[in-house]
Write a protein that holds these residues in place. Structure first.
Motif, short mmCIF file in Angstrom:
data_model
loop_
_atom_site.label_atom_id
_atom_site.label_comp_id
_atom_site.label_asym_id
_atom_site.label_seq_id
_atom_site.Cartn_x
_atom_site.Cartn_y
_atom_site.Cartn_z
N THR A 7 -7.87 6.70 -10.21
CA THR A 7 -6.90 7.04 -9.26
C THR A 7 -7.22 6.53 -7.74
O THR A 7 -8.36 6.55 -7.65
CB THR A 7 -6.54 8.53 -8.83
OG1 THR A 7 -6.39 9.14 -10.33
CG2 THR A 7 -5.43 8.55 -7.99
N LEU B 113 1.34 12.23 -3.98
CA LEU B 113 0.94 11.85 -5.32
C LEU B 113 2.24 10.79 -5.45
O LEU B 113 3.30 11.39 -5.70
CB LEU B 113 1.04 12.75 -6.16
CG LEU B 113 0.60 12.46 -7.70
CD1 LEU B 113 -0.61 11.42 -7.90
CD2 LEU B 113 0.42 13.67 -8.66
N GLY B 114 1.99 9.65 -5.59
CA GLY B 114 3.11 8.78 -5.38
C GLY B 114 3.90 8.92 -4.36
O GLY B 114 3.50 8.84 -3.12
N ILE C 196 -2.81 14.20 -12.74
CA ILE C 196 -2.68 12.73 -12.38
C ILE C 196 -2.75 11.92 -13.48
O ILE C 196 -3.49 11.98 -14.33
CB ILE C 196 -3.99 12.38 -11.37
CG1 ILE C 196 -3.91 13.49 -10.05
CG2 ILE C 196 -3.68 11.07 -10.92
CD1 ILE C 196 -5.01 13.11 -9.29
N GLY C 197 -1.92 10.90 -13.55
CA GLY C 197 -1.71 9.90 -14.63
C GLY C 197 -2.94 9.08 -14.07
O GLY C 197 -3.25 8.92 -13.01
N HIS D 230 -2.89 5.75 -13.62
CA HIS D 230 -2.74 4.74 -12.60
C HIS D 230 -1.97 5.21 -11.23
O HIS D 230 -1.27 4.24 -10.75
CB HIS D 230 -2.31 3.43 -13.21
CG HIS D 230 -3.29 2.82 -14.25
ND1 HIS D 230 -4.27 2.06 -13.91
CD2 HIS D 230 -3.06 2.81 -15.53
CE1 HIS D 230 -4.79 1.84 -14.94
NE2 HIS D 230 -4.11 2.11 -15.99
N GLN D 231 -2.05 6.39 -11.07
CA GLN D 231 -1.20 6.97 -9.75
C GLN D 231 -2.02 6.82 -8.62
O GLN D 231 -3.14 6.67 -8.68
CB GLN D 231 -0.85 8.58 -10.25
CG GLN D 231 0.62 8.74 -11.34
CD GLN D 231 0.86 9.98 -11.21
OE1 GLN D 231 0.06 10.73 -12.00
NE2 GLN D 231 2.09 10.09 -10.84
N ARG D 232 -1.11 6.79 -7.65
CA ARG D 232 -1.79 6.80 -6.17
C ARG D 232 -1.51 7.86 -5.45
O ARG D 232 -0.58 8.47 -5.49
CB ARG D 232 -1.00 5.51 -5.67
CG ARG D 232 -1.78 5.11 -4.13
CD ARG D 232 -1.33 3.87 -3.81
NE ARG D 232 0.19 3.78 -4.33
CZ ARG D 232 0.80 2.72 -3.70
NH1 ARG D 232 0.39 1.94 -2.65
NH2 ARG D 232 2.11 2.66 -3.88
#
Length: 91
Positions: A2, A60-61, A76-77, A79-81
């Motif tokens: 992440t 988160l996003g 959290i996925g 490639h999430q930011r």
């Protein structure tokens, strides 16, 4: 991994880095990884009880983690930011 974006006032504690790659399946685990990588960050984002300081906003996003039903336990996925935004007051 992440990507965590660090605001300018906190970059002093990350060696000037504005983006950090951290790991974790939840927001809390990702923040633990941040603190493991940069121990000086802990006192600036967590209070004595281990909770996010009131003036720290964590997204988160586009979602404020405090507004999400699972809070810091939000998954959290890959490639999430994450984005840390400290509230700044002045007068």
């Amino acid at each position: 991994m992440t990507e965590l974006r660090i605001p300018t006032p906190l970059r002093t504690y990350t060696g000037g880095e504005s983006k950090i790659q951290i790991t974790g399946h939840t927001v809390a685990e990702a923040l633990d990884d941040l603190v493991n990588l940069y121990p000086d960050m802990e006192q600036h984002i967590f209070n004595e009880d281990g909770q996010l300081r009131p003036f720290i906003n964590l997204f988160l996003g586009e979602d404020n983690v405090n507004d999400l039903p699972q809070g810091l336990d939000t998954p959290i996925g890959e490639h999430q930011r994450l984005l840390l935004i400290p509230s700044i007051a002045g007068g």
